[in-house]
Design a protein around this motif. Sequence first.
Motif, PDB file in Angstrom:
ATOM      1  N   SER A 149     -30.877 -38.472  -7.424  1.00  0.00           N
ATOM      2  CA  SER A 149     -32.230 -38.526  -8.333  1.00  0.00           C
ATOM      3  C   SER A 149     -31.837 -39.504  -9.482  1.00  0.00           C
ATOM      4  CB  SER A 149     -32.398 -37.195  -9.176  1.00  0.00           C
ATOM      5  OG  SER A 149     -32.831 -36.014  -7.665  1.00  0.00           O
ATOM      6  N   LYS A 177     -33.464 -41.415 -12.140  1.00  0.00           N
ATOM      7  CA  LYS A 177     -33.983 -40.508 -13.797  1.00  0.00           C
ATOM      8  C   LYS A 177     -34.037 -41.837 -14.441  1.00  0.00           C
ATOM      9  CE  LYS A 177     -30.770 -36.464 -13.150  1.00  0.00           C
ATOM     10  NZ  LYS A 177     -29.600 -36.021 -13.395  1.00  0.00           N
ATOM     11  N   VAL A 195     -37.844 -37.872 -13.882  1.00  0.00           N
ATOM     12  CA  VAL A 195     -36.736 -37.359 -12.430  1.00  0.00           C
ATOM     13  C   VAL A 195     -37.447 -37.917 -10.880  1.00  0.00           C
ATOM     14  CG1 VAL A 195     -35.157 -36.181 -11.603  1.00  0.00           C
ATOM     15  CG2 VAL A 195     -35.654 -35.573 -14.087  1.00  0.00           C
ATOM     16  N   ASP A 231     -37.220 -37.340  -7.520  1.00  0.00           N
ATOM     17  CA  ASP A 231     -35.987 -37.109  -6.029  1.00  0.00           C
ATOM     18  C   ASP A 231     -36.078 -37.721  -4.945  1.00  0.00           C
ATOM     19  OD1 ASP A 231     -35.217 -34.712  -7.473  1.00  0.00           O
ATOM     20  OD2 ASP A 231     -37.236 -33.888  -7.075  1.00  0.00           O
TER      21      ASP A 231
END
Length: 411
Positions: free
Chosen positions: A110, A112, A117, A119
């Motif tokens: 993921s 960040k 965030v 995915d």
Amino acid sequence: LGVDQRKVNMLARDYCDAAGRKLKPVILSHHMLYGLKKGQAKMSKSDPDSAIFMEDAAEDVARKIQNAFCPSESEEIESSAEGMSLIEDELKNPCLDYIRYVLFSREGFSFKTSGKVFDTFEDLKQAFVSGELSEAELKESLTSEVNALLEPVRKHFEEDAVAKELLSKVTEWRRETLTPTSSLVHLRLDLEARPRFVVFAPLPSELVRLADVFEVLNQLRNAKEDQQIVLWLKDWSGRCLGCAGGSVDCVQSYYELLLNGLRTIDPDLMSRVEVCWQGKAILTGPSDYWTSVINAGRQCSLEAIRGSLAEGESLDGASQVIAAIMHLADALALVGGNESQTTFSSSSDAKNLQELAVQHLTRSGLQVPELRYSEMPSLRLKAANEGLEADNQILLTDKDMDVNRKVKKAF
């Protein structure tokens, strides 16, 4: 292989079709990461800032990514290469490319950044294109993630003594001020270190002519008593050129018959001759031999190869180029490591090729061999261009009745 090798891979498949091979290589091409600068379809070896390297320090990674091309909308770009992408990509953004193929290639990853965030790569790309994610945020997190990937590598090269020494050598060779030492690579032959007389046997053919035997014998007899006599059989070059149908068995049979004829007519002379099969010699040091072939190819222009062909022969295929530079590698092997004078003897048809070999040996800083050419008169039984070759020559495979018939009809 990378998609940049697609053309040569497809050439291999085309060759299989032309050669009648049913089993062809399956080509799996992988994506090539963009170069970090605008318009770079892939990294450039001559530009260290065009890619992230495994040995890059953390500050190098940060500098490269901060300076990287990172558009959020498509631009008109003059690319340095064509057809490097396996998918449609209008942005051609190298930062997104690294995120997609390096970071998101890891299962469960993921991305960040700034409390956000992502995915999937598609979500991240959409956020960047829409302006939700800024270039600064993207580059900051990308730098952090790449450095995290490289940190174990850096630690290995810092703590492992062998790895540390290896990296030091590689880094030093990259310095522009360092002049690398050069060493001549060539096949090492197990021959005596004394004056050498090398006779190059004719290339193989479907017919083993008595004239070929006498031509080789006359050349061998020109050697002096103090010279080591070497008979060089170019079986692999013959196969490369498609001589005798390119058949391994036919090429070998040609030379076996030639040797049998030589040993039958003059066994005393042949007892002094060191017979060297090119293929067997190559297999004693294939890496050095093919390296010397590659180096010879780098130093020869196509026009030089064309000029090395026999009079009246045209350059029609890659096999002629390969065979020519193989001869240069043969010459290096036969002269290299021997401080005594070497003599090359061959038919007059090979004059241009031998002169190219002399040029290559001169460039390599080796002793130039003396060149000699056979002046053997023609043993044709009929006038030139009359009848079939098999009927115009006495062959080693002829029976008594064949010889009698040919001589009776001779010109």
